[in-house]
Design an enzyme around this catalytic site. Structure first.
Site, PDB file in Angstrom:
ATOM      1  N   GLN A   1       0.825  -1.126  -0.074  1.00  0.00           N
ATOM      2  CA  GLN A   1      -0.145   0.075   0.151  1.00  0.00           C
ATOM      3  C   GLN A   1       0.872   1.224  -0.069  1.00  0.00           C
ATOM      4  OE1 GLN A   1      -3.231  -2.018   3.003  1.00  0.00           O
ATOM      5  NE2 GLN A   1      -3.492   0.280   2.947  1.00  0.00           N
TER       6      GLN A   1
ATOM      7  N   ARG B   1      -9.647  -0.889   7.539  1.00  0.00           N
ATOM      8  CA  ARG B   1     -10.564   0.447   7.399  1.00  0.00           C
ATOM      9  C   ARG B   1     -10.796   0.948   8.907  1.00  0.00           C
ATOM     10  NH1 ARG B   1     -14.069  -1.310   2.412  1.00  0.00           N
ATOM     11  NH2 ARG B   1     -14.437   0.539   1.532  1.00  0.00           N
ATOM     12  N   CYS B   2      -9.298   1.245   9.250  1.00  0.00           N
ATOM     13  CA  CYS B   2      -9.577   1.503  10.996  1.00  0.00           C
ATOM     14  C   CYS B   2      -9.295   2.934  11.265  1.00  0.00           C
ATOM     15  CB  CYS B   2      -8.273   0.630  11.550  1.00  0.00           C
ATOM     16  SG  CYS B   2      -6.658   1.399  10.958  1.00  0.00           S
TER      17      CYS B   2
ATOM     18  N   GLU C   1     -12.754   4.854   4.932  1.00  0.00           N
ATOM     19  CA  GLU C   1     -13.162   4.145   6.039  1.00  0.00           C
ATOM     20  C   GLU C   1     -14.279   4.430   6.852  1.00  0.00           C
ATOM     21  OE1 GLU C   1      -9.239   5.402   7.178  1.00  0.00           O
ATOM     22  OE2 GLU C   1      -8.276   3.343   7.269  1.00  0.00           O
TER      23      GLU C   1
END
Ligand code: MCN
Ligand code: CUM
Length: 806
Positions: free
Chosen positions: A237, A384-385, A760
């Site tokens: 990423q 997705r924090c 997110e």
């Protein structure tokens, strides 16, 4: 362009700029099986690596015997920690200031930890090889419950640092203690609690789960001995960060390291960190002089790469009888597993958890987080924090509902009373953030009207009466959640990764015929960057989005950037795109002025070109300007039309949203039905409404999974009992509810196009909405808080505990 026949609307539409539901250009290759993923990389002579993994969660390694494995046909090498020590790579630094074993050194600390790396001519031979490696273990006592990590007689997990007095963030309290992090005013908060008319206190746990992207983590490393260059294709990423870290660790000069992230099949934060597989493949390639591929299987991904959550939050709220909140006190016990490999910005050991005051005007708050080691896999920041914002939102949104219940007040009414008011922005929170913009009242009122909140509450009251009369066995829950997120890390003054400041970048180059290419430091894993980034440029520069190619993920060509996670791409790189475009536009304006023989101040921008103020027929399109930029630039001006921007944002962005879940639960079976789910998101200026909707659908589906069943669970002996999709809840279209999406638009005042992140948000707001629905359903039966995940069995168990079923 023929000015006479083409309307302004048609010119505008042709651009497919911001606000357009432009179809995803990347899907043309994805839907035809033409994507190019790491496992599609096949190089001549390529070898395959695979790991011997520990069946024990905690054990001493007495011996490792490679002999039989080396006799397996096709097996070329077996690497162990002893081999890696010769190149000083048996351990690697983590992003959180800890160190982590690459291959088990003396002991293992979690089940499925990497013990040896077998390199063979194909994947099958490697697999035969790992089965032939003989490892002798001596089992040690296992520590699984984080609440026992700091017991006086707890087994010491990290013998390598057992005498280390200080962690990365202050003194350690116990050999299994990693850090304590405190924020806020303790005295003022304690005083607020002493004076409070009403208080609540609850242990709110957010269980361990896992992002489990469909494509697992993988890489191909190829070392060219002649050139001394290392090329790495990987599911990264943040490719530039990987390049810098590899340069620092390996001492290979950074320009001789080429990191390429090709198409990625979902990341969700799982592909931010560095894993032993990357190091072992690189070493194996350097040793053998051949390319080496490493591809995880599903079980390896679920049990050894970055997990999510595992936060145990003791939450206290102080309030007046009328329901005005006066103080918030939270203590978090954070289970980090065997190594602290949290991928947070360096100064933030609990991420941005101090957004835990949420959308409410708390006059004072205090937060303390203790990180501890257990015999579990490392990680913690993924899925997705938003750097622990999911945990924070869950904490405060459950807390507010528990308070509402105690006050006998509707949870929406309590929120309306305590919301930060529109005129308070920019708002300084008690735990140190400056919220850029928001209009919470408008958002929640739109939600209430759209779903007929009052009507749903009336229906619930009737159903409850009917339940009490014994006429139905179904209970109904309304799950309200209102979240404020913090995304866009970040201002370099407080955000860095291992000292690398968290800016982002964009380079735009327009070609003579009016097409162009833009390169970014971000890397899409499915978010549709190739589509949306071109839309920003289309609006800024008047070039159709279809004529702009977007390139990400190649460190040789992309400007340095910090990558895609924490919903930072739009807030940071999105801004860099606009800024780079504006530099290009400034030069274009000078060229247009020369072409039109006027002063540049006499020009105005008009959709796709410049026109002379007051003389609408005197116009030069960007296409004409591009040609002139190369072939007839003004005298003294250098040819070409390109610019690069490195953008260091002044602040983060604070998206928000109002969600509601309507759920029915059959108490006799625990089976739930999500009757309705409404999600209103405000992410400021919207670049592509269709992509946003897709992001929200995906995030809500993951929120549904987490809240309603998905869990990485360990038994008391340290075995992972949910290590495959047989046990790890992965919702399909069959289970997934229908999503209703909605929006308001409150632009960010500091972002060049006013956009905030959204990737997110649906997970941040979704999980509390589901959990609040379940808890709301059971509340009239006397329950205060039921822990997630709320699967059928636990719902049934809750009904049983409340005495509703025999
Ligand atoms: N967008 C928009 N208008 C806005 C905000 C965003 O149109 N106001 C668009 C953006 O242009 C981009 C997408 O929405 O195409 C997501 O943008 P953003 O919110 O900036 O998030 P990132 O691009 O930084 O993506 C990261 C985020 C994270 S951290 C996780 S985790 C997650 C998520 O994205 N992982 C995903 N969504 C995912 N979606 C897919 N398909 N796969 C993943 O791995
Ligand atoms: Cu925290 S999951 Mo996303 O930031 O890649």
């Amino acid at each position: 362009m023929n000015e006479m026949t083409v309307t302004r609307e048609e010119r505008e539409a042709k651009l497919e700029g911001m606000g357009c539901k432009r179809k995803r250009v990347e899907d043309i290759r994805f839907t035809q099986g033409k994507g190019n993923y790491v496992d599609d990389v096949k190089l001549p002579g390529m070898l395959h690596g695979d790991f011997v993994r520990s069946p024990h969660p905690h054990a001493r390694i007495k011996s490792i015997d490679k002999d039989k494995a080396l006799k397996v046909p096709g097996v070329l090498a077996v690497l162990t920690a002893e081999d890696l020590k010769s190149v000083n790579l048996a351990w690697m630094p983590t992003l959180a200031g800890d160190v982590q074993m690459v291959l088990a050194d003396d002991k293992v600390l979690f089940q499925n930890q990497e013990v040896a790396f077998v390199v063979a001519t194909d994947r099958y031979a490697a697999d035969d090889g790992i089965n032939a490696v003989e490892v002798e273990y001596e089992a040690l006592p296992v520590l699984i419950d984080p609440f026992h990590s700091m017991d006086p007689d707890a087994p010491v997990l990290r013998e390598d640092i057992k005498d280390k007095k200080d962690g990365a963030h202050g003194p350690r309290k116990h050999p299994n203690h990693i850090f304590e992090w405190t924020v806020g005013d303790k005295d003022l908060t304690d005083a607020a609690f002493r004076k409070a008319e009403v208080t609540i206190k609850e242990l709110i746990s957010y269980h361990r789960t896992h992002p489990s992207p469909l494509e697992t983590c993988q890489c191909v490393c190829s070392f060219d001995k002649v050139k001394g260059e290392l090329t790495i294709w990987g599911t990264f990423q943040a490719p530039h960060v990987i390049r810098t870290v590899v340069a620092l660790i390996s001492k290979i000069p950074e320009h001789k390291i080429h990191v390429i992230s090709p198409d990625i099949g979902g990341g969700f934060g799982n592909k931010v960190g560095a894993y032993p597989g990357y190091i072992c493949s690189a070493v194996a390639s350097i040793v053998t002089g051949k390319p080496v591929k490493w591809v995880e299987d599903r079980i390896e991904n679920l049990t050894s790469t970055s997990f999510a959550r595992d936060y145990h939050m003791t939450t206290e709220i102080a309030a007046t009888k009328e329901g005005m909140v006066t103080g918030l006190r939270v203590h978090v016990l954070a289970d980090h597993g065997a190594f602290d490999a949290c991928a947070d910005p360096s100064k933030w050991p609990a991420g941005f958890f101090n957004i835990v005051t949420g959308s409410y005007d708390f006059p004072t708050a205090h937060l303390a987080v203790d990180g501890v080691y257990t015999n579990k896999a490392p990680g913690g920041v993924a899925y997705r924090c938003s750097f622990r914002v999911t945990e924070a939102a869950y904490c405060i949104e459950r807390g507010m509902n528990i308070l509402a219940q105690k006050l006998g007040m509707d949870p929406v009414e309590l929120r309306l009373k305590n919301f930060i008011r529109p005129e308070q922005f920019p708002y300084h929170s008690a735990l140190g953030w400056e919220y850029d913009s928001g209009d919470y009242h408008t958002a929640i009122k739109k939600m209430m009207e759209t779903v007929d909140y009052a009507g749903l509450r009336r229906e619930q009251a009737e159903k409850r009466d009917a339940f009490k009369r014994g006429e139905t066995r179904e209970i109904m829950g309304l799950g309200v959640s209102f979240f404020t997120e913090i995304v866009g890390a970040g201002p370099s003054k407080n955000c860095d990764i291992l000292g690398i400041a968290m800016f982002d970048s964009c380079e735009i180059r327009l070609h003579p015929t009016g097409a162009g290419i833009a390169r970014m430091g971000t890397k899409s894993q499915g978010q549709g960057h190739e589509t949306t980034w071109a839309q920003i440029i289309a609006t800024e520069l008047g070039i159709p989005a279809d004529d702009i190619m977007i390139e990400e993920g190649n460190t040789d060509t992309a400007p340095y950037g910090l990558g895609t996670y924490g919903s930072r791409s739009t807030p940071v790189a999105g801004a860099a795109i606009a800024m780079a475009a504006r530099k290009v536009k400034a030069k274009a304006q000078m060229i247009a002025a020369y072409m039109l023989e006027v002063h540049e101040d006499d020009l105005e921008w008009d959709i796709d070109g410049f026109r002379v103020k007051g003389l609408p027929e005197r116009f030069k399109s960007m296409k004409d300007i591009c040609w002139a930029a190369y072939n007839a630039p003004p005298p003294g001006m250098e040819p070409g039309l390109e610019a690069v921007s490195y953008y260091d944002p002044p602040n983060m962005t604070y998206p928000f949203g109002a969600y509601l879940c309507v759920m029915d639960i059959d108490v006799d079976t625990g089976v739930y039905k999500v009757r309705r789910f409404y999600a209103l998101d405000d992410c400021g200026t919207r670049i592509n409404p269709m992509i946003i909707e897709g992001q929200v659908h995906g995030g809500l589906t993951e929120a549904f999974a987490i809240a309603m069943g998905q869990e990485i669970r360990y038994d008391n002996d340290g075995n992972v009992v949910t290590g495959s999709f047989m046990d790890f809840f992965m919702p399909t279209a069959v289970e997934t509810p229908h999503w209703e999406t909605d929006f308001t638009v409150t632009p960010s005042p500091h972002h060049p196009i006013g956009a905030k992140g959204v990737g997110e948000s649906p997970n941040v707001g979704g999980v509390p909405a589901f959990s609040n629905a379940v808890n709301d359903a059971f509340s009239f039966l006397g329950s205060t808080h039921i822990q997630m995940p709320h699967d059928f069995w636990r719902n049934w168990q809750a009904a049983k505990n409340l005495g509703v079923i025999a």
